[in-house]
Scaffold this active site. Structure first.
Site, PDB file in Angstrom:
ATOM      1  N   LYS A   1     -47.253   6.926  -6.858  1.00 32.42           N
ATOM      2  CA  LYS A   1     -48.190   5.808  -6.759  1.00 32.42           C
ATOM      3  C   LYS A   1     -47.967   4.833  -7.912  1.00 32.42           C
ATOM      4  CE  LYS A   1     -52.174   8.215  -4.706  1.00 32.42           C
ATOM      5  NZ  LYS A   1     -52.331   7.470  -3.448  1.00 32.42           N
TER       6      LYS A   1
ATOM      7  N   ARG B   1     -53.110  15.786   4.212  1.00 29.75           N
ATOM      8  CA  ARG B   1     -53.031  16.307   5.574  1.00 29.75           C
ATOM      9  C   ARG B   1     -52.163  17.571   5.642  1.00 29.75           C
ATOM     10  NH1 ARG B   1     -50.694  10.701   7.716  1.00 29.75           N
ATOM     11  NH2 ARG B   1     -51.883  10.074   5.882  1.00 29.75           N
TER      12      ARG B   1
HETATM   13  N1  BES Z   1     -55.613  10.407  -1.885  1.00 26.76           N
HETATM   14  C1  BES Z   1     -54.981   9.373  -1.172  1.00 26.76           C
HETATM   15  C2  BES Z   1     -55.952   8.493  -0.389  1.00 26.76           C
HETATM   16  C3  BES Z   1     -56.888   7.650  -1.204  1.00 26.76           C
HETATM   17  C4  BES Z   1     -56.513   6.399  -1.638  1.00 26.76           C
HETATM   18  C5  BES Z   1     -58.139   8.110  -1.498  1.00 26.76           C
HETATM   19  C6  BES Z   1     -57.377   5.629  -2.368  1.00 26.76           C
HETATM   20  C7  BES Z   1     -59.019   7.337  -2.237  1.00 26.76           C
HETATM   21  C8  BES Z   1     -58.641   6.099  -2.670  1.00 26.76           C
HETATM   22  C9  BES Z   1     -53.985   9.946  -0.174  1.00 26.76           C
HETATM   23  O1  BES Z   1     -53.394  11.145  -0.506  1.00 26.76           O
HETATM   24  C10 BES Z   1     -52.892   8.943  -0.038  1.00 26.76           C
HETATM   25  O2  BES Z   1     -52.229   8.713  -0.994  1.00 26.76           O
HETATM   26  N2  BES Z   1     -52.749   8.377   1.152  1.00 26.76           N
HETATM   27  C11 BES Z   1     -51.772   7.387   1.398  1.00 26.76           C
HETATM   28  C12 BES Z   1     -51.162   7.684   2.730  1.00 26.76           C
HETATM   29  C13 BES Z   1     -49.934   6.892   3.028  1.00 26.76           C
HETATM   30  C14 BES Z   1     -48.794   7.324   2.135  1.00 26.76           C
HETATM   31  C15 BES Z   1     -49.572   7.120   4.457  1.00 26.76           C
HETATM   32  C16 BES Z   1     -52.451   6.029   1.400  1.00 26.76           C
HETATM   33  O3  BES Z   1     -53.568   5.935   1.919  1.00 26.76           O
HETATM   34  O4  BES Z   1     -51.917   5.101   0.827  1.00 26.76           O
HETATM   35 ZN    ZN Z   2     -51.617  10.898  -1.705  1.00 31.93          ZN
END
Ligand code: BES
Ligand code: ZN
Ligand code: ZN
Length: 498
Positions: free
Chosen positions: A278, A352
């Site tokens: 990230k 997931r």
């Molecule tokens: N934990 C994150 C989702 C999230 C983002 C929760 C912001 C709370 C605030 C999750 O694991 C994630 O990173 N999801 C990605 C999925 C994508 C790579 C398909 C996302 O939402 O960007």
């Molecule tokens: Zn994530």
């Protein structure tokens, strides 16, 4: 802070602030106030153009005519729009305003109309929660000086008629338990990820089980045991971290059991994204990626003290998502616990993977009547619903309706989203059964839910994606910045009515 019911004349109670409420355009006479104070209120209302709208308030110092030093009148808006969400909001707002005077004692006169519209117990529960939840602060890491600055209200008196006291007492007790649980979840989310490791969550579960005097049974599965269960998708997420994964299973069974419900909390104790790292900006709040786990733990903490006819199993696949040398790589193919193969194209879609195996484990061993998961799963759900509403996906109309009812009562907002089969195409892999991110850039939250649905078999299931509401980036009436405890009261309320 002590909350006491007072079926006495509010005017005679000696306190620092007396809070009363007024509906829009109904600034009549308050029967419990003297003529002199009522005149004062009317004059001030006219002068300040106070109409009793939501958000509006008046503060007066009536002097000798009132035992309290200050009188705070909070607007409630129109009667026909009253609901329990607004009861909580207006009490919390009034209480916050009252706190500006650094009071020790606060008196609150519960509005009569509330009691005609809602049950006494639920009204008083809502008021209690509003007071407790709006008073929460996470100050553990502040200096002694700053801690000393904060002056807590020591006593709150709730004024209502004597006949209502027995039901109101139940309301106070429930409100205290519900808010205690929510604040416990807030604490867990607010702690830095260096503290709330998977092992730490397991320790917390141990304490909860011990404190329950055997009512909450606990099982903690270590890496080797998880491996034997074939939970390769879950383990793959943990690979890049030095922290060992812990699969935490809690179980509570009351004397009479109406339903066996399983709840799963996403327990990524920190989400760096893994090798699909990230950006710093997106990583900032990722200690909150275990908010689902925190909610599950908080629920089990208070469950033994609630009168529920329920068998509840809680499961937390806890681990950290790190980009260490052993980390999971994009392109890797995992064979999950139920045999379905998953092509990982983005290691940041890790939740997931852990949840899929947690579902398979529960369904093959515990065979629950209902399966509910709470997960900070996608940023896409936040884009769709914002910071205050969780997305709800479900394979059961009954579950949906009951969760919606619980949401109305607790004021924790949820919104039904589609499990649109047509989008299944987007998570089909060329080389495996499923891919862990959708093709293209749209429907990120729906495709994440569709992915999870592949692991629920025929068990009625509800999925709450609550990355937005789990962590507040700005303060609201009931919630300071940080962990919110979202989902705790929602599910407790849901259990009350199954
Ligand atoms: N934990 C994150 C989702 C999230 C983002 C929760 C912001 C709370 C605030 C999750 O694991 C994630 O990173 N999801 C990605 C999925 C994508 C790579 C398909 C996302 O939402 O960007
Ligand atoms: Zn994530
Ligand atoms: Zn995550």
């Amino acid at each position: 802070m002590k909350i006491t019911l007072k079926p006495t004349d509010p005017v005679k109670i000696e306190a620092d602030v007396l809070i009363i409420f007024s509906w829009e355009d109904e600034i009549g006479r308050f029967s419990f106030l003297s003529k002199a104070v009522n005149d004062l209120v009317r004059e001030a209302a006219a002068r300040e153009e106070f109409k009793g709208k939501e958000e509006e308030y008046l503060i007066l110092s009536p002097g000798r005519d009132l035992s309290s030093h200050k009188l705070l009148i909070m607007g409630l808006g129109m009667k026909e729009k009253a609901d329990l969400y607004k009861v909580r909001q207006s009490v919390a707002k009034a209480f916050r305003k009252a706190k500006k005077f650094r009071p020790e004692k606060v008196v609150l006169v519960l509005d009569e109309y509330w009691f005609t519209k809602f049950k006494t117990e639920e009204t008083v529960q809502a008021v209690t929660e509003a007071i407790k939840l709006s008073s929460y602060r996470f100050i553990k890491y502040k200096s002694q000086e700053e801690k000393a600055e904060i002056k807590e209200v020591s006593e709150v008196y709730l004024c209502l008629s004597a006949g209502k006291v027995p039901s109101a007492e139940k309301g106070v007790n429930l409100g205290l338990l519900y808010s205690e649980a929510a604040c416990f979840a807030r604490d867990l989310v607010n702690e830095p990820a260096a503290v709330t490791t998977p092992s730490y969550l397991a320790e917390i579960a141990q304490t909860i089980s011990k404190e329950s005097k055997g009512k909450v049974k606990l099982q903690i599965l270590e890496k080797e045991a998880i491996k034997k269960l074939g939970m390769n998708a879950y383990l793959a997420v943990a690979k890049g971290s030095n922290e060992e994964p812990k699969l935490i299973k809690l179980d509570f069974r009351s004397g009479r059991v109406k339903k066996h419900i399983a709840i799963v909390g996403k327990g990524i104790t920190f989400d760096t994204g893994g090798l699909s790292l990230k950006s710093s900006e997106h990583m900032e709040t990722m200690k909150s990626d275990m908010a689902g786990a925190a909610a599950v733990l908080a629920i089990f903490k208070v469950l033994p003290y609630l009168n529920l006819d329920l068998h509840l199993t809680g499961l937390i696949p806890a681990c950290e998502n790190m980009p260490g040398g052993g980390a999971l790589k994009p392109g890797d193919i995992l064979i999950s616990a139920n045999g379905k193969s998953i092509e990982v194209l983005n290691t940041d879609a890790e939740g997931r993977l852990t949840l899929a195996d947690a579902f398979s484990y529960l369904i093959s061993r515990d065979k629950p009547d209902y399966l509910i998961d709470l997960a900070t799963l996608t940023g896409a759900c936040m884009v769709a619903l914002g910071e205050e509403i969780a997305g709800l996906w479900s394979t059961s109309d009954e579950l949906t309706e009951k969760l919606q009812k619980a949401s109305e009562n607790t004021g924790e907002k949820i919104w039904m989203m589609p499990l649109f089969e047509g989008y299944k195409e987007l998570i089909k892999s060329d080389v495996a059964d499923l891919r862990n991110i959708q093709k293209g850039k749209y429907a990120g939250a729906i495709t994440a839910a569709l992915f999870l649905a592949e692991f629920t078999k025929s068990v009625p299931w509800a999925h709450l994606d609550f990355g937005g509401p789990a962590f507040a980036e700005k303060e609201t009436a009931l919630v300071p910045k940080g962990g919110t405890g979202f989902g705790v009261r929602l599910l407790l309320e849901f259990f009350e009515n199954i």
